[in-house]
Design a protein around this motif. Structure first.
Motif, PDB file in Angstrom:
ATOM      1  N   ILE A 287       0.842  -1.187   0.000  1.00  0.00           N
ATOM      2  CA  ILE A 287       0.000   0.000   0.000  1.00  0.00           C
ATOM      3  C   ILE A 287       0.885   1.248   0.000  1.00  0.00           C
ATOM      4  N   LYS A 288       0.667   2.118  -0.982  1.00  0.00           N
ATOM      5  CA  LYS A 288       1.453   3.347  -1.091  1.00  0.00           C
ATOM      6  C   LYS A 288       0.688   4.556  -0.556  1.00  0.00           C
ATOM      7  N   LYS A 289      -0.626   4.616  -0.798  1.00  0.00           N
ATOM      8  CA  LYS A 289      -1.412   5.765  -0.360  1.00  0.00           C
ATOM      9  C   LYS A 289      -2.872   5.359  -0.254  1.00  0.00           C
ATOM     10  N   THR A 290      -3.569   5.888   0.729  1.00  0.00           N
ATOM     11  CA  THR A 290      -5.023   5.761   0.818  1.00  0.00           C
ATOM     12  C   THR A 290      -5.606   7.145   1.089  1.00  0.00           C
ATOM     13  N   LEU A 291      -6.783   7.407   0.536  1.00  0.00           N
ATOM     14  CA  LEU A 291      -7.415   8.712   0.681  1.00  0.00           C
ATOM     15  C   LEU A 291      -8.920   8.569   0.859  1.00  0.00           C
ATOM     16  N   ALA A 292      -9.513   9.554   1.507  1.00  0.00           N
ATOM     17  CA  ALA A 292     -10.965   9.691   1.546  1.00  0.00           C
ATOM     18  C   ALA A 292     -11.407  10.551   0.367  1.00  0.00           C
ATOM     19  N   ILE A 293     -12.451  10.112  -0.325  1.00  0.00           N
ATOM     20  CA  ILE A 293     -13.057  10.902  -1.400  1.00  0.00           C
ATOM     21  C   ILE A 293     -14.391  11.423  -0.872  1.00  0.00           C
ATOM     22  N   SER A 294     -14.574  12.745  -0.907  1.00  0.00           N
ATOM     23  CA  SER A 294     -15.733  13.392  -0.284  1.00  0.00           C
ATOM     24  C   SER A 294     -15.789  13.062   1.207  1.00  0.00           C
ATOM     25  N   PRO A 295     -14.833  13.588   1.986  1.00  0.00           N
ATOM     26  CA  PRO A 295     -14.824  13.296   3.421  1.00  0.00           C
ATOM     27  C   PRO A 295     -16.064  13.858   4.119  1.00  0.00           C
ATOM     28  N   MET A 296     -16.637  13.060   5.023  1.00  0.00           N
ATOM     29  CA  MET A 296     -17.865  13.426   5.734  1.00  0.00           C
ATOM     30  C   MET A 296     -17.705  13.130   7.228  1.00  0.00           C
TER      31      MET A 296
END
Length: 335
Positions: A287-296
Motif C-alpha cells: 500500500i502506497k497511499k489511501t485517501l478519503a473521497i468526499s470526506p464526511m
C-alpha cells in the motif's frame, strides 16, 4: 363537481399512501421530526423569540441528532446559514431519507454530482502516469475514450484496454451503445481496446505486461469471491513495480445513507477501507497511499447522513475512513 371531487380524493389518497409508506419504512425519521419540533416549540414559548442560527444548530444536534456538537460542526452549519448557503428547513431535511426527485428540487445539486467532482480531482491529481493501462469497468456512454480519459487523466498512455460487460449483460445501462473494439483517440493517439467480458475474467491478459490497473467504482459490482480472484489476477498481469489503483464506496458511510441494501442496485458488496486493504495486502501488494473521497466527518460522528455535508464535500483527505468513497494506491513489489 363529482369528477373534481374524485380527482381530489385520488390526489390525497396517493399523498397519504406515500406518507404511510414513509412512516412504515423510516419511523425513526418521523420520531426525530416530531421530537425536534416539540423542543423547537418549547424554545419559542420559553424565549418568545426565534433562535439565532447558532442556537438553531445546537437545537438540531441536541433534539434531532441527540449527540453533542463540536466547534467545527457548529461553525460549518452556522456559517453557511449566516451566508444564506443553507436554509433551516434544508438542514433538517438533509438528514432524512428523501426520493431523488425531491432531493434535486430541494438542494442546489445532489451529493452524487459533488462526489463526481471529487473523483475527477482524484483522477487528475493523484493517479500515476503509465504507458499501458488496464481499466476495469471503464466504458463511458457516448465516449469511446472511456471514463478515465473523459474524467481528465492528465497523461498520454500508449495503450488503454477497457474491460466491461457486453451490452446484453448490463442491467441498468442496456441502452448505451457498445464502442468499437479498437479505437485511437484523435488528440493523443492512445490506442484503446475494448474487451467485453466480466472484470472477474482477466485470463485474456498475459502476466507482467500492464503498468497500471485502474478500477474506478467497479469492484463493488462483483461478489467478494470474484473480487479475491480479480485482485489475484491483477497482481499477475501487472509488471513488477507497477501500480494498482481503485476507488469504491465506503460502507461506513453508505450504510447511513441507504439503510436497506446498497447505494446502487447493481452493487454486490460495499467494503470498509480496512476490509479491502486487507484483501489487497494478502495478495502481495504494498500500500502506497489511501485517501478519503468526499470526506464526511460530521456524518460519521453523528451516525446520521447529512446531504448538505455530502454536497459541500468536493475534495480529498488523508483520513480514509471519513470518505463517502475511499481510494487505494498500491504497488507490486519489484521482485
Amino acid at each position: 363537481m363529482t369528477k373534481y371531487r374524485s380527482k381530489i380524493i385520488v390526489k390525497y389518497s396517493v399523498l397519504f399512501s406515500k406518507i404511510f409508506r414513509y412512516a412504515r419504512y423510516y419511523p425513526e425519521d418521523i420520531m426525530c421530526i416530531l421530537r425536534f419540533f416539540v423542543f423547537l416549540g418549547l424554545f419559542y414559548f420559553s424565549n418568545w423569540r426565534s433562535p439565532n442560527n447558532a442556537e438553531f444548530v445546537n437545537l438540531v444536534y441536541a433534539y434531532f441528532l441527540s449527540v453533542p456538537i463540536s466547534e467545527e460542526e457548529l461553525s460549518f452549519y452556522k456559517d453557511n446559514l449566516d451566508q444564506g448557503n443553507f436554509s433551516r428547513i434544508q438542514v433538517i431535511l438533509s438528514y432524512l431519507m428523501l426520493p431523488i426527485g425531491i432531493e434535486q428540487k430541494l438542494f442546489s445539486r445532489t451529493g452524487i454530482e459533488s462526489h463526481h467532482l471529487a473523483r475527477v480531482k482524484l483522477v487528475q491529481e493523484i493517479l500515476p502516469p503509465a504507458e499501458y493501462i488496464l481499466d476495469l469497468g471503464g466504458s463511458c456512454p457516448g465516449s469511446p475514450e472511456g471514463a478515465l480519459m473523459v474524467m481528465g487523466y492528465p497523461y498520454n498512455p500508449q495503450q488503454l484496454d477497457i474491460v466491461d460487460l457486453p451490452q446484453e449483460e448490463r442491467i441498468y445501462d442496456q441502452r448505451s451503445e457498445e464502442h468499437p473494439q479498437k479505437f485511437i483517440t484523435p488528440d493523443n493517439l492512445t490506442k484503446i481496446n475494448y474487451i467485453y467480458r466480466s472484470m472477474a475474467d482477466l485470463s485474456y491478459f498475459p502476466e507482467h505486461t500492464v503498468d497500471l490497473v485502474w478500477s474506478g467504482q467497479s469492484i463493488e459490482h462483483i461478489t467478494e469471491e470474484e473480487a479475491d480472484k480479480v485482485i489475484k489476477e491483477v497482481f499477475r498481469v501487472i509488471k513488477p513495480g507497477g501500480s494498482f489503483c481503485l476507488d469504491t464506496p465506503n460502507r461506513q458511510l453508505t450504510k447511513l445513507l441507504v439503510r436497506r441494501g446498497f447505494v446502487h442496485p447493481e452493487h454486490k458488496i460495499e467494503y470498509t477501507p480496512e476490509e479491502l486493504i486487507a484483501k489487497i495486502q494478502k495478495a502481495g501488494f504494498i500500500i502506497k497511499k489511501t485517501l478519503a473521497i468526499s470526506p464526511m466527518p460530521y456524518s460519521l460522528k453523528t451516525k446520521k447522513f447529512s446531504k448538505l455535508e455530502f454536497i459541500n464535500s468536493v475534495g480529498l483527505s488523508e483520513n480514509t475512513t471519513q470518505g463517502f468513497s475511499f481510494f487505494i494506491y498500491c504497488m507490486k513489489p519489484d521482485s
